[in-house]
Design an enzyme around this catalytic site. Structure first.
Site, mmCIF file in Angstrom:
data_model
loop_
_atom_site.group_PDB
_atom_site.id
_atom_site.type_symbol
_atom_site.label_atom_id
_atom_site.label_comp_id
_atom_site.label_asym_id
_atom_site.label_seq_id
_atom_site.Cartn_x
_atom_site.Cartn_y
_atom_site.Cartn_z
ATOM 1 N N HIS A 57 0.776 -1.121 -0.042
ATOM 2 C CA HIS A 57 -0.054 -0.180 0.155
ATOM 3 C C HIS A 57 0.821 1.360 0.131
ATOM 4 O O HIS A 57 1.512 1.489 1.054
ATOM 5 C CB HIS A 57 -0.785 0.157 1.362
ATOM 6 C CG HIS A 57 -1.885 -1.010 1.266
ATOM 7 N ND1 HIS A 57 -3.109 -1.014 0.653
ATOM 8 C CD2 HIS A 57 -2.017 -2.513 1.703
ATOM 9 C CE1 HIS A 57 -3.647 -2.340 0.786
ATOM 10 N NE2 HIS A 57 -3.002 -3.011 1.448
ATOM 11 N N ASP B 83 -8.497 -5.058 -2.779
ATOM 12 C CA ASP B 83 -7.962 -5.325 -1.448
ATOM 13 C C ASP B 83 -8.232 -4.235 -0.399
ATOM 14 O O ASP B 83 -8.388 -3.081 -0.925
ATOM 15 C CB ASP B 83 -6.249 -5.381 -1.469
ATOM 16 C CG ASP B 83 -5.832 -5.902 0.002
ATOM 17 O OD1 ASP B 83 -6.326 -6.806 0.366
ATOM 18 O OD2 ASP B 83 -4.963 -4.926 0.296
ATOM 19 N N HIS C 217 -9.148 -10.379 -1.546
ATOM 20 C CA HIS C 217 -8.993 -10.297 -0.057
ATOM 21 C C HIS C 217 -10.349 -11.180 0.454
ATOM 22 O O HIS C 217 -11.122 -10.581 0.200
ATOM 23 C CB HIS C 217 -9.153 -8.709 0.179
ATOM 24 C CG HIS C 217 -9.245 -8.427 1.477
ATOM 25 N ND1 HIS C 217 -8.523 -7.706 2.393
ATOM 26 C CD2 HIS C 217 -10.402 -8.577 2.398
ATOM 27 C CE1 HIS C 217 -8.992 -7.447 3.632
ATOM 28 N NE2 HIS C 217 -10.171 -8.187 3.606
ATOM 29 N N ASP D 136 1.726 -6.895 2.689
ATOM 30 C CA ASP D 136 0.908 -5.992 2.915
ATOM 31 C C ASP D 136 0.934 -4.912 3.794
ATOM 32 O O ASP D 136 0.552 -4.563 4.850
ATOM 33 C CB ASP D 136 -0.302 -6.800 3.830
ATOM 34 C CG ASP D 136 -1.645 -6.358 3.794
ATOM 35 O OD1 ASP D 136 -1.805 -5.238 3.329
ATOM 36 O OD2 ASP D 136 -2.405 -6.868 4.474
HETATM 37 O O1 DOR Z 1 -4.527 -4.560 7.583
HETATM 38 C C1 DOR Z 1 -4.928 -4.090 6.340
HETATM 39 N N1 DOR Z 1 -4.578 -2.993 6.083
HETATM 40 N N2 DOR Z 1 -5.504 -4.851 5.552
HETATM 41 C C2 DOR Z 1 -6.092 -4.596 4.378
HETATM 42 O O2 DOR Z 1 -6.644 -5.298 3.696
HETATM 43 C C3 DOR Z 1 -5.974 -3.167 4.056
HETATM 44 C C4 DOR Z 1 -4.812 -2.497 4.815
HETATM 45 C C5 DOR Z 1 -4.817 -1.052 4.554
HETATM 46 O O3 DOR Z 1 -5.133 -0.403 3.226
HETATM 47 O O4 DOR Z 1 -4.487 -0.300 5.538
#
Ligand code: DOR
Length: 428
Positions: free
Chosen positions: A62, A152, A179, A305
């Site tokens: 991300h 996701d 997801h 992740d």
């Molecule tokens: O813990 C998570 N954070 N799981 C996800 O699927 C999204 C992610 C986020 O974008 O912060």
């Protein structure tokens, strides 16, 4: 700089391990052998006692830009990736605006190129705005070079929409990544549903909410023939379902995160939001099953992740704090500290196997041989260290690994023949 010589290392790739120096020129590996001498003007990277491998590839990063630049930017996230040994990351689509149009994915790609620290490959969302209502323009996005599609942050709840998306995917040669979370079962949840959450009096996220969607999507793969990649697998039963799907010859791949192979739900006992993540940290039995899934190849890839969140959001009470943990800079150290697997299998799960799933195997995760693109990672597999949150390259600080003994440290990262990290420090 006219070229580079990586000296004294052990080369580890798909064909095993051997002692060799590696010469790079114009972005390409030109010579691999013993006793190579640096020529004038060549940069030398010392790899004595270290391993030289194909660069790491993260299927699940991300980067937050556009929209949440206070948490991370494409530049800071790329720098964190390079420090973690990554030469390529797939950027998740839960940006604002969502990566559901050609203009947004082109913006993300261009920002990645401008930063020049790591190849940034934008994913596209399966549905517009990740709202689960209407399919994104999958063909247009595929034409623009997007290979991996996911909502996701959320799973595609509607089975008919998922079926249609898979039918398109089969025609377009793209991969859908899910997801797995049946939302109706996780409303209000802050952690894994089990003994620990009952003791703490916190609302639980039951394993079955993941497993139902893993099962559904495997059956949709059987129906449509299109491939599915399962994101951040976290439960023992999910691992079993994927193992059975593979035994049936279905085109199903899966990833696991460093945190799901190292931490359990008991971490939530102090009510710290650093340990809040989606899917949640599970029990030791789940952790052991996920490790076993990686060891026997059921789980193809280790994916971070990496989910940066600005400190003020993680300081909120547990029920209001966003889920997510940093991962890029600690992935190798956590993986080698947590897994009892041959080193080559761990690196396969961090490099060439995810490269194949991401559709970047022409550039990344290549064998270390003359003629191949010089995307390389040099690391010390035995180095023990602890992460210092204040020294992270990420703009955020939400690492759950502070205080943990990590094993395996990245020293140099090389992207198309240019060092992005030298002696553990980003070069720009
Ligand atoms: O813990 C998570 N954070 N799981 C996800 O699927 C999204 C992610 C986020 O974008 O912060």
């Amino acid at each position: 700089m006219s070229g580079m010589l990586i000296t004294g290392g052990t080369v580890l790739d798909q064909s095993g391990e051997r002692r060799a120096d590696v010469r790079v020129a114009d972005g390409t590996i030109v010579e691999v052998g013993n006793g190579l001498e640096a020529s004038a003007g060549e940069q030398t990277l010392d790899a004595t006692g270290r391993v030289v491998s194909p660069g790491f590839v993260d299927l699940h990063t991300h980067l937050r830009e556009p929209g949440r630049e206070e948490s991370e930017t494409i530049e800071t996230g790329s720098r964190a990736a390079a420090k973690g040994g990554y030469t390529c990351v797939v950027a998740m689509p839960n940006t604002d605006p969502t990566q559901d149009s050609v203009s947004v994915v082109e913006f993300v790609r261009a920002q990645g190129e401008a930063a020049g620290l790591c190849d940034v490959r934008p994913s596209g969302s399966i549905t517009i705005g990740r709202l689960g209502q209407q399919l994104s323009p999958l063909a247009e996005l595929a034409d623009a070079g997007v290979h991996l599609f996911t909502d996701d942050g959320d799973g595609v709840q509607d089975p008919l929409l998922m079926r249609r998306a898979l039918e398109y995917a089969a025609d377009l040669g793209i991969v859908l990544a899910q997801h797995c979370e049946v939302k109706r079962l996780t409303e209000g949840a802050v952690m894994h549903e089990g003994h620990c959450c009952s003791r703490l009096g916190l609302p639980g996220w039951p394993s079955v909410a993941e497993e139902l969607m893993v099962f559904r999507d495997i059956e949709l793969v059987r129906l449509t023939g299109a491939p599915v990649h399962i994101l951040h697998l976290s439960t023992a039963r999910s691992v079993d379902l994927v193992r059975a799907a593979k035994a049936d010859g279905l085109p199903v791949t899966a990833e696991a995160t460093p945190h799901h192979i190292s931490l359990t739900d008991e971490r939530l006992e102090g009510y710290s939001s650093l340990y809040k993540v989606n899917p949640p940290l599970r029990t030791m039995a789940d952790v052991e099953s996920v490790r076993a899934g990686l060891a026997d190849g059921t789980i193809d890839a280790i994916a971070t992740d990496h989910a940066p969140h600005a400190p003020e959001t993680k300081e909120r009470p547990l029920d209001q704090a966003p889920p997510g943990m940093l991962g890029l800079e600690t992935a190798l150290g956590v993986s080698l500290a947590s897994l009892d697997m041959p080193l080559v299998d761990v690196i396969a799960a961090m490099s060439w196997k995810p490269a194949a799933i991401a559709g970047v195997a022409d550039q990344h995760g290549r064998p270390v041989l003359p003629g191949e693109p010089a995307n390389l990672t040099v690391f010390d597999p035995g180095a023990e260290w602890q992460v210092v949150p204040a020294q992270l390259a990420s703009k955020s600080r939400n690492t759950p690994f502070g205080g943990m003994a990590l094993r395996g440290k990245v020293w140099h990262t090389v992207l198309r023949g240019t060092a992005t990290v030298v002696d553990g420090q980003p070069s720009r």
